[in-house]
Design a protein around this motif. Structure first.
Motif, PDB file in Angstrom:
ATOM      1  N   VAL A 142     151.648 -23.883  87.556  1.00  0.00           N
ATOM      2  CA  VAL A 142     152.704 -24.440  88.413  1.00  0.00           C
ATOM      3  C   VAL A 142     152.756 -23.708  89.752  1.00  0.00           C
ATOM      4  O   VAL A 142     152.931 -24.330  90.814  1.00  0.00           O
ATOM      5  N   LEU A 143     152.586 -22.379  89.756  1.00  0.00           N
ATOM      6  CA  LEU A 143     152.602 -21.624  91.015  1.00  0.00           C
ATOM      7  C   LEU A 143     151.432 -22.029  91.905  1.00  0.00           C
ATOM      8  O   LEU A 143     151.579 -22.094  93.145  1.00  0.00           O
ATOM      9  N   LEU A 144     150.278 -22.290  91.324  1.00  0.00           N
ATOM     10  CA  LEU A 144     149.143 -22.775  92.118  1.00  0.00           C
ATOM     11  C   LEU A 144     149.472 -24.120  92.762  1.00  0.00           C
ATOM     12  O   LEU A 144     149.106 -24.378  93.918  1.00  0.00           O
ATOM     13  N   ILE A 145     150.169 -24.984  92.024  1.00  0.00           N
ATOM     14  CA  ILE A 145     150.567 -26.281  92.587  1.00  0.00           C
ATOM     15  C   ILE A 145     151.562 -26.083  93.730  1.00  0.00           C
ATOM     16  O   ILE A 145     151.500 -26.769  94.757  1.00  0.00           O
ATOM     17  N   VAL A 146     152.489 -25.119  93.571  1.00  0.00           N
ATOM     18  CA  VAL A 146     153.437 -24.816  94.653  1.00  0.00           C
ATOM     19  C   VAL A 146     152.689 -24.338  95.894  1.00  0.00           C
ATOM     20  O   VAL A 146     152.972 -24.773  97.027  1.00  0.00           O
ATOM     21  N   PHE A 176     150.514 -25.175 101.318  1.00  0.00           N
ATOM     22  CA  PHE A 176     149.355 -25.202 102.209  1.00  0.00           C
ATOM     23  C   PHE A 176     149.240 -26.547 102.926  1.00  0.00           C
ATOM     24  O   PHE A 176     149.010 -26.603 104.142  1.00  0.00           O
ATOM     25  N   LEU A 177     149.393 -27.639 102.169  1.00  0.00           N
ATOM     26  CA  LEU A 177     149.302 -28.968 102.786  1.00  0.00           C
ATOM     27  C   LEU A 177     150.417 -29.170 103.808  1.00  0.00           C
ATOM     28  O   LEU A 177     150.196 -29.787 104.866  1.00  0.00           O
ATOM     29  N   ALA A 224     156.613 -29.062  97.257  1.00  0.00           N
ATOM     30  CA  ALA A 224     156.565 -27.645  96.892  1.00  0.00           C
ATOM     31  C   ALA A 224     157.936 -27.161  96.424  1.00  0.00           C
ATOM     32  O   ALA A 224     158.053 -26.424  95.431  1.00  0.00           O
ATOM     33  N   LEU A 225     159.007 -27.572  97.131  1.00  0.00           N
ATOM     34  CA  LEU A 225     160.353 -27.175  96.718  1.00  0.00           C
ATOM     35  C   LEU A 225     160.730 -27.797  95.371  1.00  0.00           C
ATOM     36  O   LEU A 225     161.370 -27.152  94.531  1.00  0.00           O
ATOM     37  N   VAL A 272     155.830 -30.977  82.183  1.00  0.00           N
ATOM     38  CA  VAL A 272     155.968 -30.715  83.621  1.00  0.00           C
ATOM     39  C   VAL A 272     154.610 -30.431  84.250  1.00  0.00           C
ATOM     40  O   VAL A 272     154.270 -30.950  85.320  1.00  0.00           O
ATOM     41  N   VAL A 273     153.809 -29.602  83.591  1.00  0.00           N
ATOM     42  CA  VAL A 273     152.494 -29.267  84.131  1.00  0.00           C
ATOM     43  C   VAL A 273     151.620 -30.512  84.248  1.00  0.00           C
ATOM     44  O   VAL A 273     150.951 -30.722  85.270  1.00  0.00           O
ATOM     45  N   LEU A 274     151.634 -31.360  83.226  1.00  0.00           N
ATOM     46  CA  LEU A 274     150.843 -32.595  83.282  1.00  0.00           C
ATOM     47  C   LEU A 274     151.322 -33.500  84.415  1.00  0.00           C
ATOM     48  O   LEU A 274     150.521 -34.095  85.139  1.00  0.00           O
TER      49      LEU A 274
END
Length: 605
Positions: free
Chosen positions: A175-179, A184-185, A198-199, A362-364
């Motif tokens: 999840v932190l990598l997705i944030v 970044f985007l 991200a939020l 959530v991760v999926l």
């Protein structure tokens, strides 16, 4: 390798428990007045009922519950632990009966984390050797309470904690990598959708951490105020941010029919969030808090149903982001519905799903939506590339136009030098030759030759001014334009009114900008003289704070289509584009023409 095997075993079997060897009995204290001794007496008198599923799950309640745990093998109990597997019980008291009933520990959300008898994200109570009975008081009145009751050995508890820590660490890292990806985007593109995403993901992660007790363990271990409010705070923030992201991701603008309902839902949730964070002891308003907490899952279920219906309608219309969002959130929506029903006390969930089902869902969801955002970013990149290609093509066309205009100007200059200057020089040469051949009447011939040389000088000066307006360098832009208009008025064929505002600082702007500005006014004036057939014209040059305006009007014959500039205005178009300005033409046949040009001002010298 060892951790991988531990994870596989944890997911497959989830640590066998000792429920079968222990029975649980429960007493509901509706008045919330019983003491531990009174509860013990009622147990001895048969006042407790057997808890068949070893799962305390009354849902929203106003009562306090007493749980009795009789022990058959008191010698074997010294290595055992009772888990009340819920991280959110406000007040817990743990008693043991040996010779007499004594209090072993007091813990709960209303107490610091360090007060727990064993370090665990939920509540773990060690059993003592020699005690025949244990009593557990669970107090979460005017809220929802669920407490799966599990007896495990200490070694099993350690294995469970290690497995949970590993799973929680892996899922949190994803999840932190997705944030970070969304952040970044957002910083790369400036698109607010990625920032809201991200939020949104961050709020979901904090909600899960709060729900699993990780937040109280690691982030706010001494906060009585926030520990009991963290879950509703983050779930409300999650709901508000999810709608904000959804509006941007699926293109729901102010004109869309779903925009107003979304805004209403967000406003209601924000009001609930403000009430939850209000800095007062909410137990003083137990009944109001009870209704607020009970209404939140019900209202959320209704909104989720509405959003799902709206997304399905958008997906049917071919809205690709809606399809992606619907696919990604289908698992999460199911988990939310189960969670709400779980908090309402309507269903019971398997132990593993209660621990990691929501986190996994959530991760999926985040992975699917992240793929959609990656596709959006790829489309954005292709759009930028196409825009740059179009700009390069436009710049090339502009350059070609400028080169063509310059070549035409050179050709016109060459024709003028050949036709005017060449012919006048030939006449002057003939006059001087005639004087040499026949001195008689030389004064008249010399006078004619002198007049021709004066005309040649005047013509050369005019051509020189057209090539490089020397007056700008000597006297400034305003004087050069005034001189040009004065020469046009001297013909007597047209009356030109000139209005100049600003540009009084001399040569404070770059030379190239002033020369181009002069050329634009010059070409507009030449177009009026050559093509308009006008008797009156108005030229205005106005300097503003960060831009300047050129407004030229005439009462000539006008044009068929003022929106499309004729060929003789192409050079002006190219110069205006070169200065990154805006050109507007308004004209009707026999109604004259008005040209309005707005140019950004460059930095002053």
């Amino acid at each position: 390798m060892r951790r991988a095997l531990l994870l596989i075993c944890f997911i497959a079997w989830h640590i066998p428990c000792l429920r079968a060897q222990y029975s649980f009995h429960v007493l509901e204290d509706t008045a919330r007045t019983l003491t531990a001794q009174q509860a013990l007496d009622m147990y001895k008198n048969g006042g407790f009922s057997r808890l068949e599923s070893a799962y305390l799950n009354p849902g929203f309640t106003t009562s306090v519950f007493w749980i009795a745990v009789p022990v058959q093998d008191t010698a074997a109990a010294k290595d055992l632990v009772l888990l009340a597997d819920n991280a959110h019980i406000n007040h817990l008291e743990w008693y043991a009966l040996k010779d007499s009933l004594r209090l072993l520990s007091v813990t709960g959300d209303f107490h610091p984390f360090r007060q727990r008898p064993l370090v665990h994200n939920t509540f773990a109570f060690p059993l003592d050797e020699g005690a025949q009975l244990y009593l557990l008081k669970a107090d979460k009145h005017h809220e929802s309470i669920q407490a799966p009751l599990i007896v495990r050995s200490r070694s099993q508890l350690q294995e469970q904690q290690a497995g949970e820590a590993l799973v929680n660490g892996i899922l949190t890292g994803i999840v932190l990598l997705i944030v970070l990806f969304g952040t970044f985007l957002f910083t790369t593109t400036g698109d607010k959708v990625y920032g809201w995403y991200a939020l949104y993901v961050c709020s979901v992660l904090l909600w899960i951490w709060a729900n699993k007790g990780l937040g109280f363990h690691y982030l706010w271990p001494d906060s009585y105020f926030f520990a009991s409010r963290s879950r509703p705070v983050f779930v409300l923030a999650n709901l508000v941010l999810s709608l904000q992201f959804l509006k941007g991701f699926t293109g729901i603008g102010k004109s869309h029919w779903m925009y107003t309902p979304f805004a209403v839902f967000q406003a209601i949730w924000l009001i609930m969030l403000g009430a939850t964070l209000w800095p007062v002891d909410y137990t003083r308003f137990a009944q109001a808090s009870f209704y607020l907490q009970k209404s939140l899952p019900l209202f959320s279920l209704l909104v989720i149903g509405f959003i799902t219906a709206g997304l399905i309608a958008q997906a049917v219309k071919g809205n690709r982001p809606a399809i992606i969002y619907l696919a990604g959130t289908s698992v999460f929506i199911t988990c939310i519905m189960l969670e709400n029903l779980y908090h309402l006390g309507k269903i019971k969930l398997p132990e593993f799903f209660a621990h990691f089902g929501m986190f996994t869902g959530v991760v999926l969801e985040m992975i699917i939506i992240t793929f959609g955002l990656a596709a959006r970013f790829n489309a954005y990149r292709k759009e930028k590339e196409a825009m740059l290609l179009a700009m390069n093509t436009q710049q090339k066309a502009l350059t070609d136009t400028i080169v063509t205009v310059e070549e035409n100007e050179r050709k016109a200059l060459a024709d003028r030098l050949h036709d005017e200057i060449g012919s006048m020089l030939s006449l002057a040469s003939l006059q001087l030759s005639a004087v040499q051949e026949n001195p008689l009447g030389s004064e008249t011939k010399l006078q004619h030759a002198g007049n021709l040389l004066k005309d040649i000088s005047t013509t050369v000066r005019n051509i020189s001014h057209q090539l490089t307006p020397v007056a700008i360098e000597k006297y400034g832009l305003l004087h050069a334009i005034e001189d040009m208009v004065q020469l046009a008025n001297a013909s007597g064929k047209i009356h030109i009114e000139l209005v100049l505002v600003g540009f009084s600082g001399g040569n404070e702007y770059p030379r190239n900008f002033q020369h181009t500005l002069y050329r634009i006014v010059q070409e507009l004036l030449q177009n009026i003289l050559r093509h308009a057939g006008a008797s009156h014209a108005l030229i205005q040059l106005i300097e503003h704070e960060d831009a300047c305006s050129i407004i030229v009007e005439d009462n000539g014959k006008g044009m068929e289509n003022g929106a499309t500039a004729p060929g003789f205005l192409r050079s002006i178009h190219s110069k205006v584009s070169y200065l990154e300005g805006i050109l507007q033409i308004e004209s009707e046949p026999n109604q004259g023409t008005m040209v309005n040009i707005d140019l950004p001002l460059p930095r002053k010298n």
